[in-house]
Design an enzyme around this catalytic site. Structure first.
Site, PDB file in Angstrom:
ATOM      1  N   LYS A 137       1.917  -4.404   9.116  1.00 24.40           N
ATOM      2  CA  LYS A 137       3.128  -3.990   8.408  1.00 24.40           C
ATOM      3  C   LYS A 137       3.896  -3.048   9.322  1.00 24.40           C
ATOM      4  O   LYS A 137       3.350  -2.041   9.790  1.00 24.40           O
ATOM      5  CB  LYS A 137       2.782  -3.291   7.087  1.00 24.40           C
ATOM      6  CG  LYS A 137       4.005  -2.988   6.214  1.00 24.40           C
ATOM      7  CD  LYS A 137       3.565  -2.474   4.836  1.00 24.40           C
ATOM      8  CE  LYS A 137       4.771  -2.360   3.893  1.00 24.40           C
ATOM      9  NZ  LYS A 137       5.696  -1.287   4.264  1.00 24.40           N
ATOM     10  N   ALA A 181       0.654   5.373  -0.099  1.00 25.22           N
ATOM     11  CA  ALA A 181      -0.203   6.548  -0.036  1.00 25.22           C
ATOM     12  C   ALA A 181       0.031   7.445  -1.253  1.00 25.22           C
ATOM     13  O   ALA A 181       1.168   7.752  -1.603  1.00 25.22           O
ATOM     14  CB  ALA A 181       0.052   7.327   1.250  1.00 25.22           C
ATOM     15  N   CYS A 230       4.607   3.292   8.761  1.00 26.64           N
ATOM     16  CA  CYS A 230       4.762   4.536   8.012  1.00 26.64           C
ATOM     17  C   CYS A 230       5.582   5.550   8.802  1.00 26.64           C
ATOM     18  O   CYS A 230       5.261   5.866   9.952  1.00 26.64           O
ATOM     19  CB  CYS A 230       3.395   5.132   7.670  1.00 26.64           C
ATOM     20  SG  CYS A 230       3.511   6.669   6.701  1.00 26.64           S
ATOM     21  N   GLN A 260      -5.542  -1.202   3.998  1.00 24.63           N
ATOM     22  CA  GLN A 260      -4.629  -0.895   5.098  1.00 24.63           C
ATOM     23  C   GLN A 260      -5.162   0.274   5.915  1.00 24.63           C
ATOM     24  O   GLN A 260      -5.489   1.331   5.364  1.00 24.63           O
ATOM     25  CB  GLN A 260      -3.227  -0.557   4.607  1.00 24.63           C
ATOM     26  CG  GLN A 260      -2.248  -0.412   5.776  1.00 24.63           C
ATOM     27  CD  GLN A 260      -0.879   0.063   5.357  1.00 24.63           C
ATOM     28  OE1 GLN A 260      -0.714   1.203   4.956  1.00 24.63           O
ATOM     29  NE2 GLN A 260       0.113  -0.815   5.465  1.00 24.63           N
ATOM     30  N   PRO A 275       0.853  -1.191   0.000  1.00 22.89           N
ATOM     31  CA  PRO A 275       0.000   0.000   0.000  1.00 22.89           C
ATOM     32  C   PRO A 275       0.890   1.243   0.000  1.00 22.89           C
ATOM     33  O   PRO A 275       1.761   1.371   0.859  1.00 22.89           O
ATOM     34  CB  PRO A 275      -0.805  -0.135   1.298  1.00 22.89           C
ATOM     35  CG  PRO A 275       0.008  -1.035   2.167  1.00 22.89           C
ATOM     36  CD  PRO A 275       0.799  -1.922   1.268  1.00 22.89           C
TER      37      PRO A 275
END
Length: 346
Positions: A146, A24, A106, A76, A22
């Protein structure tokens, strides 16, 4: 190699699955469609903020659309409030997704300042674990996590945290082999991923630095993981899935490259509408052109792209191919070109 879904109920992905991360601002329906055309069978939505989903922020609606082509799609979530996450899962339970991934990796400042993503894992691991427990308890689909390694010097810090996550009942864990402060640069600590894989009973997916077929294979070989996740390596380069899986005709010819870029942008316009679509498409076009020998003036013109007339002129230049120097360099240094093209006559 054709991928089939695992018969092992404990495994989220089949052996040797190649998964698109994933990302962004990138992994929207058009990008996932382009990747699927070139062998990507497992993909995710862009990162979705749990609070935005719960409070129906308009932009979030487009993030959770599933394309008709998608046989497997994960969503996600990012967040740090167990109650908000629970409400978000209740909404997701009525949607069509195959897996729910919790973002504890992230490093972006806008995420870190809210103590979410990897910042949550580092600053408040107890809360991070409680959030994962909430997701597992409420979700009708498998929950995965993740995250990133927590130290460059001591793999045990990461192992301990990942064991705690495993204890929440998650079905798989994806581990990026870099610490928070370096974002996406610097060496990948493969041995840390290997230590986690050897310590956990659930499936561990390797992530980090997979920009080419060669670096992807190194990621798997040095971590011992059978599955890997590709992030930035897929930006402007859906052919990477064919490359790492050994299928299709890789690299693409100039005409094949141009046809895919043209189709991708048109699908973005269909998805977002003319005005917004061309604004968003600029970064996508630049990703396609990056590292492939096209003139700087052509790349600069992308910033002013606003309609089909501009795009048609740009595509005329793209179809002429990269500069002669690119072909000369590629011929002399084939191993040093990360995003190669193929001449039509080859």
């Amino acid at each position: 190699m054709t991928e089939t879904f695992s018969q092992n109920e404990r495994a989220v992905y089949p052996e040797h699955a190649v998964i698109m991360a994933p990302i962004a601002g990138h992994t929207d329906v058009p990008m996932r469609a382009a990747s699927a055309r070139h062998g990507c069978a497992f993909a995710f939505t862009e990162m979705v903020d749990a609070g935005s989903l719960v409070y129906s922020v308009k932009k979030t609606g487009r993030l959770v659309i599933r394309g008709n082509h998608e046989k497997f799609l994960g969503i996600q979530l990012v967040g740090s409030d167990p109650d908000i996450l629970r409400k978000a899962v209740e909404i997701i339970n009525d949607m069509d997704f195959d897996v729910l991934d919790f973002n504890l990796g992230c490093p972006a400042p806008k995420v870190a300042k809210k103590v979410e993503g990897i910042a949550l894992a580092l600053k408040n691991p107890d809360l991070a674990v409680r959030c994962a427990e909430t997701l597992v308890a409420c979700s009708r689909i498998p929950v995965t996590v993740k995250t990133r390694i927590q130290s460059e010097t001591d793999p045990e810090e990461t192992v301990r945290f990942c064991r705690r996550l495993e204890g929440t009942g998650i079905s798989a864990l994806t581990l990026h082999g870099r610490v928070m402060k370096v974002f996406y640069s610097g060496p990948v600590f493969y041995e840390h991923i290997r230590s986690v894989r050897e310590s956990l009973k659930i499936q561990v997916i390797a992530n980090g630095g997979a920009l080419t077929e060669r670096s992807y294979r190194e990621l798997l070989e040095r971590t011992g993981c059978s599955c890997g996740m590709i992030a930035r390596g897929a930006l402007g380069n859906p052919w990477i899935f064919e490359a790492v899986k050994g299928v299709g005709k890789y690299p693409p010819s100039v005409s094949e490259f141009a046809d895919e870029l043209d189709r991708h942008v048109h699908e973005m316009i269909d998805f977002y509408g003319m005005e917004q679509g061309f604004k968003i498409a600029r970064k996508t076009i630049l990703e396609y052109l990056r590292g492939r020998g096209f003139a700087g003036s052509l790349r600069a013109s992308v910033s002013f792209l606003s309609g089909f007339d501009d795009f048609s002129r740009l595509m005329e230049e793209v179809r002429r191919g990269p500069s002669p120097r690119y072909w000369e360099f590629l011929e002399k240094h084939p191993e040093d070109v990360e995003r190669p093209l193929r001449k039509e006559s080859c």
